[in-house]
Structures are given as C-alpha cells and as structure tokens.
Design a protein around this motif. Structure first.
Motif, PDB file in Angstrom:
ATOM      1  N   MET A   1       0.840  -1.182   0.000  1.00 39.92           N
ATOM      2  CA  MET A   1       0.000   0.000   0.000  1.00 39.92           C
ATOM      3  C   MET A   1       0.887   1.248   0.000  1.00 39.92           C
ATOM      4  O   MET A   1       1.838   1.329   0.777  1.00 39.92           O
ATOM      5  CB  MET A   1      -0.917  -0.006   1.238  1.00 39.92           C
ATOM      6  CG  MET A   1      -1.855   1.185   1.321  1.00 39.92           C
ATOM      7  SD  MET A   1      -2.866   1.188   2.817  1.00 39.92           S
ATOM      8  CE  MET A   1      -3.847  -0.295   2.560  1.00 39.92           C
ATOM      9  N   PRO A   2       0.583   2.232  -0.855  1.00 39.77           N
ATOM     10  CA  PRO A   2       1.381   3.466  -0.860  1.00 39.77           C
ATOM     11  C   PRO A   2       1.367   4.150   0.505  1.00 39.77           C
ATOM     12  O   PRO A   2       0.400   4.046   1.265  1.00 39.77           O
ATOM     13  CB  PRO A   2       0.690   4.325  -1.927  1.00 39.77           C
ATOM     14  CG  PRO A   2      -0.052   3.356  -2.791  1.00 39.77           C
ATOM     15  CD  PRO A   2      -0.455   2.230  -1.895  1.00 39.77           C
ATOM     16  N   ALA A   3       2.455   4.851   0.802  1.00 37.74           N
ATOM     17  CA  ALA A   3       2.594   5.472   2.117  1.00 37.74           C
ATOM     18  C   ALA A   3       1.492   6.492   2.385  1.00 37.74           C
ATOM     19  O   ALA A   3       0.975   6.579   3.503  1.00 37.74           O
ATOM     20  CB  ALA A   3       3.968   6.126   2.234  1.00 37.74           C
ATOM     21  N   ARG A   4       1.121   7.267   1.383  1.00 30.24           N
ATOM     22  CA  ARG A   4       0.082   8.274   1.578  1.00 30.24           C
ATOM     23  C   ARG A   4      -1.258   7.630   1.914  1.00 30.24           C
ATOM     24  O   ARG A   4      -1.987   8.093   2.789  1.00 30.24           O
ATOM     25  CB  ARG A   4      -0.036   9.154   0.331  1.00 30.24           C
ATOM     26  CG  ARG A   4      -0.977  10.333   0.493  1.00 30.24           C
ATOM     27  CD  ARG A   4      -0.949  11.202  -0.765  1.00 30.24           C
ATOM     28  NE  ARG A   4       0.379  11.730  -1.005  1.00 30.24           N
ATOM     29  CZ  ARG A   4       0.839  12.843  -0.447  1.00 30.24           C
ATOM     30  NH1 ARG A   4       0.086  13.513   0.403  1.00 30.24           N
ATOM     31  NH2 ARG A   4       2.055  13.272  -0.718  1.00 30.24           N
ATOM     32  N   ARG A   5      -1.582   6.541   1.209  1.00 30.79           N
ATOM     33  CA  ARG A   5      -2.839   5.848   1.484  1.00 30.79           C
ATOM     34  C   ARG A   5      -2.797   5.153   2.838  1.00 30.79           C
ATOM     35  O   ARG A   5      -3.802   5.116   3.561  1.00 30.79           O
ATOM     36  CB  ARG A   5      -3.120   4.827   0.378  1.00 30.79           C
ATOM     37  CG  ARG A   5      -4.424   4.076   0.556  1.00 30.79           C
ATOM     38  CD  ARG A   5      -4.712   3.176  -0.631  1.00 30.79           C
ATOM     39  NE  ARG A   5      -4.878   3.952  -1.843  1.00 30.79           N
ATOM     40  CZ  ARG A   5      -5.130   3.400  -3.038  1.00 30.79           C
ATOM     41  NH1 ARG A   5      -5.213   2.079  -3.149  1.00 30.79           N
ATOM     42  NH2 ARG A   5      -5.281   4.165  -4.098  1.00 30.79           N
ATOM     43  N   LEU A   6      -1.643   4.615   3.197  1.00 32.66           N
ATOM     44  CA  LEU A   6      -1.497   3.972   4.502  1.00 32.66           C
ATOM     45  C   LEU A   6      -1.742   4.971   5.627  1.00 32.66           C
ATOM     46  O   LEU A   6      -2.412   4.665   6.625  1.00 32.66           O
ATOM     47  CB  LEU A   6      -0.106   3.356   4.629  1.00 32.66           C
ATOM     48  CG  LEU A   6       0.228   2.679   5.963  1.00 32.66           C
ATOM     49  CD1 LEU A   6      -0.706   1.510   6.221  1.00 32.66           C
ATOM     50  CD2 LEU A   6       1.680   2.220   5.972  1.00 32.66           C
ATOM     51  N   LYS A   7      -1.209   6.177   5.472  1.00 29.74           N
ATOM     52  CA  LYS A   7      -1.434   7.214   6.477  1.00 29.74           C
ATOM     53  C   LYS A   7      -2.913   7.555   6.585  1.00 29.74           C
ATOM     54  O   LYS A   7      -3.458   7.663   7.696  1.00 29.74           O
ATOM     55  CB  LYS A   7      -0.630   8.468   6.108  1.00 29.74           C
ATOM     56  CG  LYS A   7      -0.839   9.635   7.048  1.00 29.74           C
ATOM     57  CD  LYS A   7      -0.045  10.851   6.594  1.00 29.74           C
ATOM     58  CE  LYS A   7      -0.283  12.036   7.526  1.00 29.74           C
ATOM     59  NZ  LYS A   7       0.471  13.237   7.102  1.00 29.74           N
ATOM     60  N   LEU A   8      -3.580   7.710   5.450  1.00 27.07           N
ATOM     61  CA  LEU A   8      -4.994   8.053   5.448  1.00 27.07           C
ATOM     62  C   LEU A   8      -5.830   6.960   6.096  1.00 27.07           C
ATOM     63  O   LEU A   8      -6.708   7.233   6.929  1.00 27.07           O
ATOM     64  CB  LEU A   8      -5.466   8.312   4.014  1.00 27.07           C
ATOM     65  CG  LEU A   8      -6.960   8.613   3.836  1.00 27.07           C
ATOM     66  CD1 LEU A   8      -7.332   9.881   4.585  1.00 27.07           C
ATOM     67  CD2 LEU A   8      -7.297   8.745   2.353  1.00 27.07           C
ATOM     68  N   VAL A   9      -5.554   5.698   5.747  1.00 26.46           N
ATOM     69  CA  VAL A   9      -6.315   4.581   6.312  1.00 26.46           C
ATOM     70  C   VAL A   9      -6.106   4.488   7.819  1.00 26.46           C
ATOM     71  O   VAL A   9      -7.052   4.265   8.587  1.00 26.46           O
ATOM     72  CB  VAL A   9      -5.911   3.265   5.611  1.00 26.46           C
ATOM     73  CG1 VAL A   9      -6.507   2.064   6.335  1.00 26.46           C
ATOM     74  CG2 VAL A   9      -6.370   3.267   4.163  1.00 26.46           C
ATOM     75  N   THR A  10      -4.877   4.677   8.269  1.00 23.70           N
ATOM     76  CA  THR A  10      -4.583   4.600   9.703  1.00 23.70           C
ATOM     77  C   THR A  10      -5.330   5.679  10.470  1.00 23.70           C
ATOM     78  O   THR A  10      -5.927   5.417  11.532  1.00 23.70           O
ATOM     79  CB  THR A  10      -3.074   4.746   9.939  1.00 23.70           C
ATOM     80  OG1 THR A  10      -2.379   3.720   9.231  1.00 23.70           O
ATOM     81  CG2 THR A  10      -2.753   4.628  11.419  1.00 23.70           C
ATOM     82  N   ILE A  11      -5.321   6.891   9.947  1.00 27.30           N
ATOM     83  CA  ILE A  11      -6.018   7.991  10.632  1.00 27.30           C
ATOM     84  C   ILE A  11      -7.520   7.756  10.662  1.00 27.30           C
ATOM     85  O   ILE A  11      -8.180   7.970  11.687  1.00 27.30           O
ATOM     86  CB  ILE A  11      -5.670   9.321   9.953  1.00 27.30           C
ATOM     87  CG1 ILE A  11      -4.193   9.666  10.180  1.00 27.30           C
ATOM     88  CG2 ILE A  11      -6.556  10.450  10.465  1.00 27.30           C
ATOM     89  CD1 ILE A  11      -3.719  10.864   9.403  1.00 27.30           C
ATOM     90  N   LEU A  12      -8.075   7.297   9.553  1.00 26.88           N
ATOM     91  CA  LEU A  12      -9.523   7.032   9.512  1.00 26.88           C
ATOM     92  C   LEU A  12      -9.911   5.914  10.473  1.00 26.88           C
ATOM     93  O   LEU A  12     -10.959   5.990  11.133  1.00 26.88           O
ATOM     94  CB  LEU A  12      -9.946   6.689   8.084  1.00 26.88           C
ATOM     95  CG  LEU A  12      -9.889   7.845   7.072  1.00 26.88           C
ATOM     96  CD1 LEU A  12     -10.291   7.353   5.688  1.00 26.88           C
ATOM     97  CD2 LEU A  12     -10.777   8.991   7.512  1.00 26.88           C
ATOM     98  N   LEU A  13      -9.092   4.873  10.561  1.00 25.98           N
ATOM     99  CA  LEU A  13      -9.375   3.796  11.507  1.00 25.98           C
ATOM    100  C   LEU A  13      -9.331   4.302  12.946  1.00 25.98           C
ATOM    101  O   LEU A  13     -10.174   3.930  13.774  1.00 25.98           O
ATOM    102  CB  LEU A  13      -8.372   2.653  11.311  1.00 25.98           C
ATOM    103  CG  LEU A  13      -8.570   1.766  10.088  1.00 25.98           C
ATOM    104  CD1 LEU A  13      -7.445   0.743   9.993  1.00 25.98           C
ATOM    105  CD2 LEU A  13      -9.921   1.047  10.159  1.00 25.98           C
ATOM    106  N   GLY A  14      -8.346   5.149  13.246  1.00 28.41           N
ATOM    107  CA  GLY A  14      -8.259   5.695  14.591  1.00 28.41           C
ATOM    108  C   GLY A  14      -9.467   6.541  14.945  1.00 28.41           C
ATOM    109  O   GLY A  14     -10.012   6.431  16.055  1.00 28.41           O
ATOM    110  N   LEU A  15      -9.904   7.377  14.018  1.00 28.86           N
ATOM    111  CA  LEU A  15     -11.093   8.191  14.267  1.00 28.86           C
ATOM    112  C   LEU A  15     -12.335   7.324  14.409  1.00 28.86           C
ATOM    113  O   LEU A  15     -13.210   7.604  15.253  1.00 28.86           O
ATOM    114  CB  LEU A  15     -11.274   9.192  13.122  1.00 28.86           C
ATOM    115  CG  LEU A  15     -10.182  10.255  12.976  1.00 28.86           C
ATOM    116  CD1 LEU A  15     -10.431  11.106  11.731  1.00 28.86           C
ATOM    117  CD2 LEU A  15     -10.122  11.143  14.216  1.00 28.86           C
ATOM    118  N   ALA A  16     -12.424   6.257  13.615  1.00 24.50           N
ATOM    119  CA  ALA A  16     -13.577   5.359  13.702  1.00 24.50           C
ATOM    120  C   ALA A  16     -13.603   4.631  15.043  1.00 24.50           C
ATOM    121  O   ALA A  16     -14.668   4.491  15.665  1.00 24.50           O
ATOM    122  CB  ALA A  16     -13.546   4.355  12.549  1.00 24.50           C
ATOM    123  N   LEU A  17     -12.457   4.164  15.517  1.00 28.99           N
ATOM    124  CA  LEU A  17     -12.406   3.481  16.810  1.00 28.99           C
ATOM    125  C   LEU A  17     -12.801   4.426  17.947  1.00 28.99           C
ATOM    126  O   LEU A  17     -13.523   4.037  18.871  1.00 28.99           O
ATOM    127  CB  LEU A  17     -11.006   2.922  17.055  1.00 28.99           C
ATOM    128  CG  LEU A  17     -10.600   1.699  16.229  1.00 28.99           C
ATOM    129  CD1 LEU A  17      -9.166   1.307  16.533  1.00 28.99           C
ATOM    130  CD2 LEU A  17     -11.538   0.526  16.524  1.00 28.99           C
TER     131      LEU A  17
END
Length: 221
Positions: free
Chosen positions: A1-17
């Motif tokens: 996964m590209p680094a930019r997308r990985l950052k976005l997914v991680t942040i969205l998961l954190g906000l969702a949790l």
C-alpha cells in the motif's frame, strides 16, 4: 500500500475506533432487576458512561490524538502512537472490569434508583442482571486501539510529511526600493520599482538636454 494511502487509512481507523468508543459509552451495558426497600421490584439500566466512566474521556482523547497525527512530524507521531497504545489499554481495563463485575459497575445507577448505598447493600437488592454486547464492543475497540498505536509507531516513518501552507521566509527583491516615498516617486514617472536596474548604455554620461550641450566649451551649434 502506498505510504500516503497507509497514512490516510490509519487515521480514519483511529477516528472510527474513537467514535465507536464514544458511542458505546452512551449505550446500555448492564440491565439489572432489583428489589426496592419498599418491597417492590425495579429495572435499572446502566449505560457505558456509568459502568465505565472513563470511556467517554478516553474516546475524546483518541479523536484529538488522531487529529493531531494529521499534522505531526515523524518523531511526534511515534509519541502519539505510544499514547494511543496507552489509551487502548485503559479502554480494555475499563471494559474488562465492567464485564467481570457488572453489578458493581451498575451500583451507582442502582443507588440513584433505590436510594440504597454501599456495595454490600446494593448486592443484596439485585435479583438478576444481564450484560449487553456493548462492553464487549468497547473491549474489542481497545484491543484494536493498541494494535493501531503499534502500527503508527512502526509505519509512520514512511508516511509523507504534511505540506506547509505558509513559507517561513519572505522573499524580497533586492533591487526594490525600501523607502516608500522613493517607491511612490518611481511609480509617478512610470517606472517599475521592482524591475532590476539596467546597465547604462554607452554614452549615457552625456546630457540629453541640447541646450546644456550648447553651453559646453568647444561646442558650436
């Protein structure tokens, strides 16, 4: 996964949790049927905010944490990843205590409903109790929060840096006049004060006034 997308997914998961944890704190965790001092029975529902009072604060802290990660530098992201692991561990502890002793978790709600205080007295009033799935949801969210914090620590070094909106250094033309009055005088004669000075052409030292040339020695008209 590209680094930019990985950052976005991680942040969205954190906000969702964090959002799921805050939602769980508003739902019923323990439903209790208890007797009253007058001899009747009463049904009491203890929400997550009562059974695990720290859960809502922990969830809000998680929202703020992942908001800060969006603009944090590489070193600070590691610190925030550690903090996320701590927050997840606190959520796990709060949820586990409520699951392990649901009557004690609902004791403040029972005291408010019956007017009876003290753990032993409240325990004697309880006829039956039921634990809903919400404390388990919070527990799973805490475990995922710990894993997500670990993922931030491991992967944040490869994330792209946040773009800076403003430059810290102002670029100024070295040929521009620094005196506002001089700049205004330059504009009044139709010249651009920001334009670089041009080299004087050959013969520029001679006066452009023909009368002045006539007055020079040795010049005849």
């Amino acid at each position: 996964m590209p680094a930019r997308r990985l950052k976005l997914v991680t942040i969205l998961l954190g906000l969702a949790l964090a959002a799921v944890g805050f939602l769980a704190s508003t739902q019923t965790w323990v439903a209790v049927r208890a007797s009253t001092p007058e001899g009747g029975t009463i049904d009491v529902a203890a929400a997550g905010g009562v059974a695990a009072p720290a859960l809502s604060a922990l969830s809000l802290a998680g929202l703020a944490l992942f908001g800060a990660i969006t603009i944090a530098g590489r070193a600070f992201r590691v610190v925030l990843g550690v903090l996320e692991m701590v927050l997840g561990g606190c959520v796990i502890l709060s949820s586990a205590l409520s699951i392990g002793d649901p009557v004690s978790a609902a004791s403040s709600a029972l005291t408010k409903a019956t007017g009876v205080s003290g753990d032993a007295s409240v325990q004697r009033l309880v006829l039956s109790h039921t634990v809903t799935p919400w404390p388990w949801v919070a527990l799973v969210g805490g475990v995922l929060g710990v894993l997500l914090g670990l993922a931030v620590i491991v992967t944040s070094g490869s994330w792209p840096e946040s773009a800076k909106r403003y430059q810290s250094v102002r670029i100024v033309d070295e040929n521009a006049p620094t005196d506002p009055v001089a700049a205004w005088d330059t504009l009044s004669v139709g010249a651009d004060p920001t334009a670089p000075a041009e080299a004087s052409p050959e013969g520029a030292g001679e006066s452009l006034d023909p009368e002045a040339d006539d007055r020079r020695p040795g010049r005849t008209r």
